[in-house]
Design a protein around this motif. Structure first.
Motif, PDB file in Angstrom:
ATOM      1  N   SER A  23     -44.179 -21.935  70.814  1.00  0.00           N
ATOM      2  CA  SER A  23     -43.786 -22.001  69.335  1.00  0.00           C
ATOM      3  C   SER A  23     -44.728 -22.854  68.502  1.00  0.00           C
ATOM      4  O   SER A  23     -45.315 -22.197  67.536  1.00  0.00           O
ATOM      5  N   TRP A  24     -45.447 -23.673  69.071  1.00  0.00           N
ATOM      6  CA  TRP A  24     -46.802 -24.279  68.340  1.00  0.00           C
ATOM      7  C   TRP A  24     -47.869 -23.288  68.086  1.00  0.00           C
ATOM      8  O   TRP A  24     -48.483 -23.121  66.987  1.00  0.00           O
ATOM      9  N   ALA A  51     -42.994 -33.666  67.541  1.00  0.00           N
ATOM     10  CA  ALA A  51     -41.960 -32.479  68.054  1.00  0.00           C
ATOM     11  C   ALA A  51     -42.090 -32.133  69.579  1.00  0.00           C
ATOM     12  O   ALA A  51     -41.021 -32.024  70.229  1.00  0.00           O
ATOM     13  N   LEU A  52     -43.175 -32.597  70.047  1.00  0.00           N
ATOM     14  CA  LEU A  52     -43.106 -32.589  71.706  1.00  0.00           C
ATOM     15  C   LEU A  52     -42.049 -33.363  72.093  1.00  0.00           C
ATOM     16  O   LEU A  52     -41.303 -33.198  73.046  1.00  0.00           O
ATOM     17  N   ASP A  60     -34.025 -23.117  66.210  1.00  0.00           N
ATOM     18  CA  ASP A  60     -35.124 -22.447  65.744  1.00  0.00           C
ATOM     19  C   ASP A  60     -36.354 -23.028  66.006  1.00  0.00           C
ATOM     20  O   ASP A  60     -36.919 -24.015  65.172  1.00  0.00           O
ATOM     21  N   PRO A  61     -37.120 -23.134  67.048  1.00  0.00           N
ATOM     22  CA  PRO A  61     -38.353 -23.984  67.449  1.00  0.00           C
ATOM     23  C   PRO A  61     -39.427 -23.878  66.633  1.00  0.00           C
ATOM     24  O   PRO A  61     -39.902 -24.944  65.966  1.00  0.00           O
ATOM     25  N   GLN A  62     -39.451 -22.737  65.868  1.00  0.00           N
ATOM     26  CA  GLN A  62     -40.784 -22.573  65.160  1.00  0.00           C
ATOM     27  C   GLN A  62     -40.573 -22.907  63.668  1.00  0.00           C
ATOM     28  O   GLN A  62     -41.315 -23.816  63.237  1.00  0.00           O
ATOM     29  N   LEU A 115     -40.771 -27.067  63.671  1.00  0.00           N
ATOM     30  CA  LEU A 115     -42.202 -27.426  63.716  1.00  0.00           C
ATOM     31  C   LEU A 115     -42.499 -27.733  62.147  1.00  0.00           C
ATOM     32  O   LEU A 115     -43.029 -28.776  61.824  1.00  0.00           O
ATOM     33  N   PHE A 116     -42.078 -26.609  61.479  1.00  0.00           N
ATOM     34  CA  PHE A 116     -42.477 -26.979  59.882  1.00  0.00           C
ATOM     35  C   PHE A 116     -41.437 -28.042  59.584  1.00  0.00           C
ATOM     36  O   PHE A 116     -42.060 -28.808  58.287  1.00  0.00           O
TER      37      PHE A 116
END
Length: 180
Positions: free
Chosen positions: A21-22, A55-56, A68-70, A73-74
């Motif tokens: 995702s990152w 996040a990790l 929604d992993p992506q 991150l935002f």
């Protein structure tokens, strides 16, 4: 399969999900961090690093909660930015309180200079938020006041509202989504 092997497998899957995702959203995260930092590359990098760490840790702790992993991150980047702003505001207040006695008191209270456009955008956003908050039911307005105006920690809010902390966190999350 014993618990330790299952835990290691779960951590490995969470790490893989985080890493993929990152990598997928890193260019977008970098752009957004630079926007938030107004071009300050060091500030943007600092926020990106904090985003990656937070996040990790969340991916490892509660991967099942991330739909929604992506996008998550935002969201973490936005929270890191807001935390940074709050911390800076608290530090500025502290420095004003502990400021040099010889310094002119009016200089101590001067706000950082922002452009007229930024000021207008900020005023419009605040007016829009104020209208939305005014339309909320009384209980949600009280939650908004406790969390975002009084900046109380979750345990205090839970005690004030007479509900448990996980429920307070969920209500705050839903309130954020509603106001966004």
């Amino acid at each position: 399969m014993n618990c330790s092997m299952q835990g290691e497998l779960s951590a490995a899957l969470a790490d893989h999900l985080f890493e993929s995702s990152w990598r997928a959203v890193l260019p977008g995260l970098q752009r957004r961090a630079r926007q938030l930092a107004r071009g300050n590359a060091d500030g943007a990098q600092e926020w990106l690093a904090a985003t990656a760490i937070k996040a990790l840790l969340f991916f490892r702790r509660s991967p099942e909660r991330i739909r929604d992993p992506q996008g998550f991150l935002f969201l973490v980047l936005e929270h890191v930015f807001l935390d940074s702003c709050r911390r800076r505001t608290r530090e500025q207040r502290l420095f004003v309180d502990l400021g040099d006695v010889e310094q002119d008191p009016l200089q101590q209270l001067e706000a950082p200079q922002i452009s007229v456009l930024e000021h207008v955008e900020l005023q419009e956003t605040l007016a829009q938020l104020s209208r939305r908050v005014a339309q909320l039911p009384l209980k949600k307005r009280r939650l908004f006041e406790l969390k975002f105006i009084e900046d109380l920690p979750y345990p205090h809010i839970a005690a004030e509202l007479g509900i448990n902390q996980p429920l307070v966190r969920k209500h705050v999350q839903l309130l954020r989504e509603q106001l966004r």
